[in-house]
Write a protein that holds these residues in place. Structure first.
Motif, PDB file in Angstrom:
ATOM      1  N   THR A 239       0.886  -1.316   0.007  1.00 35.43           N
ATOM      2  CA  THR A 239       0.051  -0.097  -0.028  1.00 35.43           C
ATOM      3  C   THR A 239       0.969   1.353  -0.040  1.00 35.43           C
ATOM      4  OG1 THR A 239      -1.539   1.285   1.243  1.00 35.43           O
ATOM      5  CG2 THR A 239      -0.376  -0.334   2.550  1.00 35.43           C
ATOM      6  N   THR A 240       0.444   2.125  -0.641  1.00 31.57           N
ATOM      7  CA  THR A 240       1.297   3.536  -0.898  1.00 31.57           C
ATOM      8  C   THR A 240       1.006   4.142   0.488  1.00 31.57           C
ATOM      9  OG1 THR A 240      -0.933   4.567  -1.793  1.00 31.57           O
ATOM     10  CG2 THR A 240       1.175   3.864  -3.158  1.00 31.57           C
ATOM     11  N   ASP A 354      -9.291   4.578  -0.468  1.00 29.17           N
ATOM     12  CA  ASP A 354      -8.370   4.529  -1.804  1.00 29.17           C
ATOM     13  C   ASP A 354      -9.026   5.691  -2.644  1.00 29.17           C
ATOM     14  OD1 ASP A 354      -5.835   2.941  -2.501  1.00 29.17           O
ATOM     15  OD2 ASP A 354      -6.616   4.426  -3.933  1.00 29.17           O
ATOM     16  N   GLU A 355      -8.190   6.725  -3.181  1.00 32.93           N
ATOM     17  CA  GLU A 355      -8.564   7.748  -4.019  1.00 32.93           C
ATOM     18  C   GLU A 355      -8.874   7.146  -5.145  1.00 32.93           C
ATOM     19  OE1 GLU A 355      -6.009  11.160  -4.041  1.00 32.93           O
ATOM     20  OE2 GLU A 355      -7.852  12.429  -3.658  1.00 32.93           O
ATOM     21  N   ARG A 356      -7.833   6.407  -5.693  1.00 32.55           N
ATOM     22  CA  ARG A 356      -7.978   5.742  -7.177  1.00 32.55           C
ATOM     23  C   ARG A 356      -8.638   4.599  -7.281  1.00 32.55           C
ATOM     24  NH1 ARG A 356      -1.841   6.187  -8.131  1.00 32.55           N
ATOM     25  NH2 ARG A 356      -2.136   5.799  -6.104  1.00 32.55           N
ATOM     26  N   ARG A 357      -8.619   3.908  -6.109  1.00 26.85           N
ATOM     27  CA  ARG A 357      -9.369   2.311  -6.216  1.00 26.85           C
ATOM     28  C   ARG A 357     -10.283   2.492  -4.916  1.00 26.85           C
ATOM     29  NH1 ARG A 357      -4.638  -1.735  -5.808  1.00 26.85           N
ATOM     30  NH2 ARG A 357      -4.058  -0.427  -4.399  1.00 26.85           N
ATOM     31  N   PRO A 358     -11.400   3.301  -5.016  1.00 27.06           N
ATOM     32  CA  PRO A 358     -12.465   3.605  -4.069  1.00 27.06           C
ATOM     33  C   PRO A 358     -13.043   2.343  -3.417  1.00 27.06           C
ATOM     34  CG  PRO A 358     -13.603   4.442  -6.259  1.00 27.06           C
ATOM     35  CD  PRO A 358     -12.076   4.018  -6.281  1.00 27.06           C
ATOM     36  N   ARG A 444     -13.798  10.361   1.022  1.00 25.57           N
ATOM     37  CA  ARG A 444     -12.408   9.342   1.293  1.00 25.57           C
ATOM     38  C   ARG A 444     -12.944   8.473   2.315  1.00 25.57           C
ATOM     39  NH1 ARG A 444      -7.493  11.101  -0.013  1.00 25.57           N
ATOM     40  NH2 ARG A 444      -7.049   8.914   0.228  1.00 25.57           N
TER      41      ARG A 444
END
Ligand SMILES: Cc1cc2nc3c(=O)[nH]c(=O)nc-3n(C[C@H](O)[C@H](O)[C@H](O)COP(=O)(O)OP(=O)(O)OC[C@H]3O[C@@H](n4cnc5c(N)ncnc54)[C@H](O)[C@@H]3O)c2cc1C
Length: 445
Positions: A239-240, A354-358, A444
């Protein structure tokens, strides 16, 4: 004294403690990654709604922080009420205290309802003070409890011997409705309950990668519509958000069972679960099977990235406890173990989508079993119905976008540990969050 987690020893008495790892490909509505207090609470919520759930756990359920913990079920954990009042004002403190008390309720109600055998005991909490500064902290805690209408009893130094067999403390504040458990038996008991109700659980099943909606382990994979990520000790490969979590090291030891005379000498009135006012505090309690559990650490080892397995830190803690309680000088400690607690820089958990993978919901850095249980349940409720969920008041506290004293980029220059130590001490003693704007975005969560 041997290096072994006492709670693991107690697993010897249960049937089928380990589930086989995942092999092959499976599908589910929701995948939960991590079977600690947070992941289990998320699974319980989804189980109640009849959701199709798979849970993947790297170790055994409860095998990391949860099953290494001391099992105190108090709202405090690392966050005193006085700290919350200073940081967020009385209403914010009330909101956050409710998080932790709800977490205690989630855990104790499932234990009681399903008769989970995990040595649950009701034990009053006692925050004891060392020296004049500690006494001030204890008085502040009592004042904040009174301000919010939470009952407590304040003890001065000369009143302490009526409840503790020690002359060494400068005061204490006590409150009721707190509990203690064997946290690993709790996790394993909840695991059995979940499986009985159709939740598919795989242990020794480490998620190595998440690609889209599919999580991959060594031998298998799971594709799910939603993923709740409650894993600990994060790596950037998985995870980032690994940058947002730190790991504080603490140590525990357990004694042989105490004689009745020792128990009444140490706790003249009734057993209490105690911790002191030092920054790296010492904590102790009596287990349901009458063993003394003691924990603590040192400044150097708490923030260090090196794992310490030698007994020197816990030996010192035991020695100091025996100096404070001469009545237990002869008591032998038989097992000790270290553990790391995932935490954020300000000790509040971070929950986010996750912002890109909601479809991925993260529960990160929960300090304390009750906080983890609340946050796991919180994430599951958002998976079930993010619009109808009435928990918006918590967004500002759990937001990944909230500010900290020292920024993350400073770690590149001075290292992760010093930045964490300064942020952590700042949050504990000085931070006032109402003075700044707490940023969060509704989408978010
Ligand atoms: C020594 C010690 C004493 C403590 N004492 C107390 C106490 O008395 N009271 C209290 O309230 N709190 C205590 N704590 C803190 C408490 O244990 C934690 O805050 C809490 O357990 C966090 O729960 P969690 O579910 O967030 O994390 P964890 O319990 O760490 O759960 C995360 C799970 O994810 C799994 N996992 C990790 N990576 C992967 C992966 N890639 N794939 C699949 N699974 C993965 C791990 O194996 C683990 O089981 C203590 C902690 C320690 C270490």
């Amino acid at each position: 004294m041997i290096l072994q987690n006492w709670w693991y020893t107690t697993l010897m008495g249960i049937k089928e403690p380990v589930q086989p790892p995942l092999a092959g490909h499976v599908k589910a509505d929701v995948l939960i990654i991590g079977g600690g207090a947070a992941g289990l609470a998320a699974a319980l919520r989804l189980m109640d709604q009849g959701t199709d759930v798979v849970l993947l756990e790297r170790n055994i359920c409860g095998g990391s922080s949860t099953g290494k913990s001391a099992g105190f079920l108090t709202p405090d954990s690392e966050l005193d009420l006085s700290q919350l009042v200073r940081r967020f004002g009385p209403q914010g403190a009330r909101d956050l205290w409710e998080v932790a008390t709800t977490g205690v309720e989630i855990m104790t109600s499932v234990v009681k309802q399903h008769s989970i055998q995990c040595d649950l005991v009701r034990q009053d909490s006692l925050f004891v003070s060392n020296g004049a500064a500690g006494w001030k902290a204890v008085q502040e805690e009592a004042e904040c409890r009174k301000l919010l209408g939470f009952p407590c009893v304040l003890y001065s130094a000369d009143e302490i011997p009526s409840i503790l067999g020690s002359q060494s403390y400068s005061g204490a504040v006590r409150y009721a409705d707190t509990f203690a458990i064997n946290p690993l038996l709790y996790a394993q008991g909840v695991k059995q309950l979940l499986m009985k109700n159709g939740v598919r659980i795989y242990e020794a099943a480490e998620v190595r990668a998440i690609e889209g909606r599919t999580a991959r382990t060594h031998l298998g994979s799971v594709t799910a519509k939603e993923i709740i990520f409650c894993a600990d000790k994060l790596t950037p490969a998985l995870t980032t958000y690994s940058w947002s979590v730190y790991h504080a090291q603490t140590f525990l030891a357990v004694s042989e069972p105490l004689e009745e005379t020792d128990i009444s000498a140490m706790f003249p009135e009734q057993p209490l679960q105690c911790w002191d006012s030092d920054l790296i505090y010492t904590y102790y309690r009596l287990t349901g099977d009458r063993r003394l559990l003691v924990g603590g650490g040192s400044l150097a080892t708490t923030y260090s990235s090196n794992d310490v397995t030698a007994p020197r830190v816990i030996d010192r803690i035991i020695r100091q406890l025996k100096e404070k309680f001469p009545c237990i000088r002869h008591v032998e400690f038989i097992q000790y173990w270290p553990g790391r607690i995932d935490m954020t820089r300000d000790l509040l958990p971070t929950v986010l989508r996750d912002e890109r993978r909601p479809w991925i919901h993260y529960v990160l850095g929960c300090v304390g079993l009750p906080w983890a249980s609340f946050c796991g349940d919180f994430a599951a409720r958002h998976v079930l119905d993010d619009v109808g969920c009435d928990d918006h008041k918590y967004y500002r506290y759990f937001s990944i976008d909230r500010g900290f004293l020292l920024p993350v980029w400073l770690e590149k220059i001075v290292g992760k540990e010093p930045v964490f130590a300064v942020n952590n001490a700042w949050a504990t003693y000085y931070q006032v969050d109402t003075a700044r704007k707490i940023r969060y975005r509704e989408n978010r969560f």
